[in-house]
Design an enzyme around this catalytic site. Structure first.
Site, short mmCIF file in Angstrom:
data_model
loop_
_atom_site.label_atom_id
_atom_site.label_comp_id
_atom_site.label_asym_id
_atom_site.label_seq_id
_atom_site.Cartn_x
_atom_site.Cartn_y
_atom_site.Cartn_z
NE ARG A 109 -8.25 1.17 11.22
CZ ARG A 109 -7.29 0.94 10.65
NH1 ARG A 109 -6.65 1.61 9.78
NH2 ARG A 109 -6.80 -0.46 10.79
CB SER A 117 -0.90 -0.06 1.14
OG SER A 117 -1.89 0.89 1.17
CG HIS A 174 -5.51 -2.46 0.57
ND1 HIS A 174 -4.75 -2.44 -0.46
CD2 HIS A 174 -5.34 -1.50 1.41
CE1 HIS A 174 -3.90 -1.49 -0.40
NE2 HIS A 174 -4.19 -1.13 0.72
CG ASP A 175 -7.39 -5.31 5.76
OD1 ASP A 175 -6.62 -4.20 5.49
OD2 ASP A 175 -8.18 -5.41 6.39
CG ASP A 207 -6.54 -3.75 -3.07
OD1 ASP A 207 -7.30 -2.94 -2.85
OD2 ASP A 207 -5.23 -3.98 -3.04
#
Lengths: 382, 196
Positions: free
Chosen positions: A227, A157, A357-358, A324
């Site tokens: 968040r 990232s 994405h994680d 992602d």
């Protein structure tokens, strides 16, 4: 520094701090006269200092990438899946350096640190930073650790952006560049998500234009909301369906039920938001998202990624994940195609993974296998 | 080593830049690196093959040949190799054009469907040939564009592709002369060195 290694883990680790007194000229035109960098190392530096690997962290990351501080720590470092003995970044072979970037809030000098000029926390007066500022500060850390050339600079990232910038700014100081789930620059959609996150923080009355620490306050609600938004974008639709579905945590959907229904995903997001808001500094979050927004690898090379990457001399591994959507496979292919056109040595894999994405933090077998295989080549190229 | 690969090796100059389309587990690129010091890149789509090729220390791009190769600049490689993949792509003619746009030279190998055993199988049984060499049944085969030696050379002539050299592999080493004299009947594998 590693004391005991349990199977597959670097074991107990301790963080270290280095103080830097030589002013660091920043891209914004200001300079940071002195600063601290906190970091951890895993594994042993070999005699010819050729096995060092730098880990660049992402938006909310820090130096604690692997191992535990105490045996009863609930969680290990954030990249425990990839760093350790027998893991892709094998600490039996590599000397791994993981730092908290300046501007961060986990020990390195940042907005929550005391401004020596005023004796007060920097707060919103902390200089704006760009990815290149981190790379320059990481190069100074390398100097102090006696590392002339990294075997690899690795990041996911925002960390992948730092790794690419390394390849352009210090082409002779890395042999391999590992860019995971990154992009040449953010898309408009990505810029928009960052703006919403910043807006959430700035709209919190406790934010006080960034001077919250002076009044002993923390913009918990804004940071938490920022968040929560971010978290949704790091997961895929499928991953959220698998993890939470429409399960209820409390209440009922029956007609006439008096207690309001709370979905599992609601409770999860609230928990993530509140945990984060207790451990992260709001000004750092704003600073990090701005650095992400400003990053554009090719801007100073006539907006030509090929011309930009022609300045690199290292070999590249580029990794993307199929679901992602924050840093989609198409963004990684732009990096790969520019490298091909620049006639650079590149390996590219797109990992089938449902985690969004994680995924770059997850123990996905194919990801770990191909990452390990590439790192064996990094070791052989020493 | 697969026989077709041993033949190709002779046509690769030391130190050349080589692109291998459908590189599989990287066996051939590794051979080229170790015997010819080439700087090689492989394109592959199967994930296990990619991991195996990366483990050999090779540079591999996960990319679908059928989705095109327009991310490669003109004349950016000395030689583009495609071993036993021509019959498996959607548009073999376009891939040939792309090979000779990206590379100065191309090397292609394919199974010859004109081999006498194929002909006999089809003629006598009236069914698509299945053999040790072509082990798939018609409905699950990745080989969707079988051709014969004569078909391939006709296509090259139509496209203005020059055949620099060709080599044929027969049923066994003792059949090499037979395979090279009457390739459309006796070649199991056809190997072509082409350019424009």
């Amino acid at each position: 520094m590693t004391t005991t290694a349990t199977a597959g883990s670097v074991g107990l680790v301790t963080a270290q701090t280095l103080h830097f007194d030589e002013p660091l000229a920043l891209a914004c035109g200001r300079s940071l006269d002195s600063y601290d960098i906190v970091y951890e190392t895993y594994g042993e530096l070999n005699a010819d200092r050729s096995n060092a690997v730098l880990i660049c962290h992402a938006l909310s990351g820090h130096h604690h990438a692997a191992g535990r501080y105490r045996t009863d720590d609930r969680k290990p470092g954030w990249w425990e899946e990839c760093i350790g003995p027998g893991k892709p970044i094998d600490t039996r072979r590599f000397f791994v350096v993981s730092l908290n970037n300046i501007g961060g809030c986990h020990g390195s000098t940042g907005p929550a640190s005391i401004n020596p000029g005023t004796g007060q926390p920097w707060g919103p007066d902390f200089p704006d930073l760009r990815v290149r500022d981190w790379v320059h500060s990481q190069a100074r850390l390398a100097d102090r650790l006696g590392i002339d050339c990294w075997a690899a600079v690795i990041g996911g990232s925002l960390g992948g952006m730092q790794a690419m910038r390394w390849a352009l700014l210090y082409p002779d100081r890395l042999r391999h560049c590992v860019v995971i789930a990154a992009a040449l620059r953010l898309s408009a959609q990505n810029l928009a998500f960052n703006e919403i996150a910043r807006h959430a923080i700035e709209a919190d009355p406790d934010f006080d234009n960034g001077h919250y620490l002076r009044n002993g306050k923390v913009p918990v609600r804004g940071l938490s909301l920022a968040r929560m938004i971010g978290h949704i974008t790091y997961l895929s639709d499928d991953a959220m369906a698998d993890k939470f579905g429409r399960e209820l945590r409390s209440g009922s959907l029956e007609q006439g039920a008096t207690e309001a229904a709370e979905f599992q995903v609601q409770s999860y997001l609230r928990y993530q938001g509140s945990q984060f808001s207790e451990s992260f500094d709001a000004n750092t979050y704003i600073l990090m998202t701005r650095a992400l927004d400003y990053f554009d690898l090719a801007r100073e090379y006539g907006d030509d990624p090929v011309a930009a990457l022609e300045n690199s001399r290292c070999r590249f591994l580029v990794v993307s994940f199929s679901t992602d959507w924050r840093f989609s496979p198409a963004r990684s292919r732009e990096i790969v195609d520019a490298l091909i056109a620049a006639r650079r040595d590149v390996t590219y894999v797109n990992i089938d993974a449902s985690e969004g994405h994680d995924a770059f933090l997850m123990p996905i077998p194919r990801y770990l296998d191909v990452f390990s295989a590439y790192m064996q080549r990094v070791e052989a190229d020493r | 080593m697969r026989q077709d690969l041993a033949h190709i090796l002779r046509w690769i100059r030391p130190g050349a830049r080589v692109l291998d389309l459908g590189c599989g587990n990287g066996e051939f690129l590794e051979l080229l690196r170790d015997r010819r010091q080439v700087s090689g890149t492989g394109i592959e789509i199967d994930s296990d093959n990619i991991t195996a090729a990366v483990a050999r220390g090779l540079s591999i791009l996960q990319q679908d040949l059928d989705a095109g190769l327009d991310n490669f600049p003109d004349q950016s490689f000395d030689t583009v190799v495609m071993a036993h993949a021509l019959q498996a792509v959607h548009y073999p003619d376009r891939v040939l054009d792309e090979m000779l746009r990206i590379g100065r030279e191309g090397i292609v190998t394919f199974p010859n469907f004109g081999h006498w055993q194929c002909r006999l199988h089809l003629a006598s049984r009236g069914r698509m040939p299945v053999s040790r060499f072509m082990p798939y049944t018609w409905y699950d085969t990745p080989n969707i564009h079988f051709c014969t030696v004569r078909d391939f050379e006709t296509l090259c002539a139509q496209k203005g592709i020059r055949i620099l050299a060709r080599d044929m592999v027969g049923n066994s080493a003792s059949h090499a002369l037979l395979a090279n004299s009457w390739p459309n009947l006796f070649a199991l594998t056809a190997i072509y060195h082409i350019t424009r």
